[in-house]
Design an enzyme around this catalytic site. Sequence first.
Site, mmCIF file in Angstrom:
data_model
loop_
_atom_site.group_PDB
_atom_site.id
_atom_site.type_symbol
_atom_site.label_atom_id
_atom_site.label_comp_id
_atom_site.label_asym_id
_atom_site.label_seq_id
_atom_site.Cartn_x
_atom_site.Cartn_y
_atom_site.Cartn_z
ATOM 1 N N GLU A 41 0.834 -1.203 0.000
ATOM 2 C CA GLU A 41 0.000 0.000 0.000
ATOM 3 C C GLU A 41 0.873 1.259 0.000
ATOM 4 O OE1 GLU A 41 -3.661 1.742 2.797
ATOM 5 O OE2 GLU A 41 -2.374 0.131 3.521
ATOM 6 N N LYS A 107 -9.334 2.293 -2.679
ATOM 7 C CA LYS A 107 -9.609 1.637 -1.404
ATOM 8 C C LYS A 107 -11.007 1.988 -0.901
ATOM 9 C CE LYS A 107 -7.359 1.095 3.158
ATOM 10 N NZ LYS A 107 -6.164 1.480 3.945
ATOM 11 N N TYR A 113 -8.958 4.541 13.228
ATOM 12 C CA TYR A 113 -8.854 4.120 14.625
ATOM 13 C C TYR A 113 -7.386 3.845 14.912
ATOM 14 C CZ TYR A 113 -8.562 -0.426 12.312
ATOM 15 O OH TYR A 113 -8.203 -1.469 11.493
ATOM 16 N N CYS A 143 -5.441 -3.245 1.950
ATOM 17 C CA CYS A 143 -5.357 -3.316 3.405
ATOM 18 C C CYS A 143 -6.712 -3.551 4.080
ATOM 19 C CB CYS A 143 -4.658 -2.071 3.954
ATOM 20 S SG CYS A 143 -3.902 -2.349 5.589
ATOM 21 N N SER A 170 0.358 -2.870 7.048
ATOM 22 C CA SER A 170 -0.223 -3.304 8.311
ATOM 23 C C SER A 170 0.852 -3.276 9.385
ATOM 24 C CB SER A 170 -0.792 -4.728 8.162
ATOM 25 O OG SER A 170 -1.342 -5.192 9.372
#
Length: 570
Positions: A41, A107, A113, A143, A170
């Site tokens: 990504e 995406k 978060y 992702c 990630s």
Amino acid sequence: MRLALAQLDAVVGDLPGNRSLIVDAIRESRDRGADLVVFPELAVTGYPPEDLLLRPGFLKAARASLDEIARATEGITALVGVPLFERDLANACAVLSEGELKAVYRKHFLPNYGVFDEHRYFAEGRDLLLLRCGDVLIGPTICEDVWQPGPPATDLSLAGAQLLVNLSASPFHVGKAEDREEMLVTRARDNASYLAFCNLVGGQDELVFDGHSVVLDDEGEVVARAPGFEEALLVVDVDPAEAIGRRLRDVRRRELERSREDVPRTTVVDLPAARAVTEPVTAEIVPFAPELEQMRLALGLGIRDYVEKSGFRDVVLGISGGIDSALTAALCSDALGSDRVHTVSMPSRYSSEGTRDDAREVSENLGVDFREIPIEGVVGAFTEALATSFEGRAPDLTEENLQARARGTLLMALSNKFGWLVVATGNKSELAVGYATLYGDMVGGFALLKDVFKTDVFRLARHLNERAGRELIPVSTIERPPTAELRAEQRDDQSLPPYDLLDPVLEAYVELDRSRDELLLEFDGATVERVLALVDRAEYKRRQAPPGVKLRPRAFGRDWRLPIAKRWLG
């Protein structure tokens, strides 16, 4: 078809450097017979680029870099992560083939978060993209798109995708790699699809990306897995058409198809057909390292990339003869090489011969530069300068903190003179309860152990010794009761609960968000009340602490955003 996953260590904002990494991986993948190479990504810009994404010039340069990358894709298709601005900004997967940009997937799910803040920058994608490579249909995702149990993965599968591809950045924490792969196994099974997950690797400020890219078959079995915490090009032969038989037998998919109300618009793009595989490659399945080894690798990668991506070469740290500074020195030496690490012992009148000897011994064991600079004269000058103002007041914590701040000043002077990065040595337990001196032992450009509880400091120290087959860190350092040595006969357990009692309360409160009432049911009441008060009172210190490697599910820094001035406890 032959698939390559390019697990790269991109540098945020280094468009030429990242482009070079990507083009080199495209060429190597083509040389190894790959039909498709997948990148992480936002590989073009590095992840996360944060507010660089608000600068039009940066986005324009990223697009120009993508166009240059596209020219390297003769004879191969590349899926490359890039921010693309077309009416609005998208976190995108660019499909590059035959020297040009063929298609774009945007995406769908933008995480907002923990350490993620993607709604600040990107617009959500809505459409699906299918890539037809001969008889194989490939569905790209990015992702968070596969962390969700439904669309877009289910929509792509229902549209015919036999291979789901995921471009990912990630970040790591302890246990994340195994948990993430377990989730990917579920996605592969639920969608009766092969799944290829390509993850970023490397350190970026507080974040460490662990790699562990993986290819799974339609039953969730691991076909290939890349190593963790290092760059790799994972090449594997797959036959996603094998998934068709299972789909024909799984009638639940037909029910799911009938129940859909809003079918996303799907674009199908034809790619060059896969070449015949004449000599199959042997799939590499690198096992996960044990927990302590993953922690060591993450901390080493985090400090090395922070130092080098920030333009430093050497680091300097205060070495007290205690376990925190010894572990920090050992990790820095392991990651950077002993010739790039400088340790400074700064004894005071309260420093014991044992700690002074251990400071020297661990430095000699590591083969790093060691120097001793006594602070008694510096502290004396401070005391003399303040004598009139302090007249009539008994010595207290102020005089202890003067010692720590004298040491911080000396370390910063060495940093200024020689261009060394100061590495702070405090741990998460101390930072949580404020058992650290602002502008003293908290001084530094990076706090390597910032997210390592004290009990894990001991575990890691023993692990490094076992791994080395000798005492890198003296046993006397590991077994000595922790002490700051800022007053006579001082021990940490005079100011704090013992660490084996403190750390479980901290983990429950800081990482699991347990309430005061819940904690009182599980732990000693007096300990809970004391710890919560200390944690909440120390927020102003944590705001001024250096960045450090995120190692736990919730780290102080990007994960932790509490107001300093507040009146809620627990």
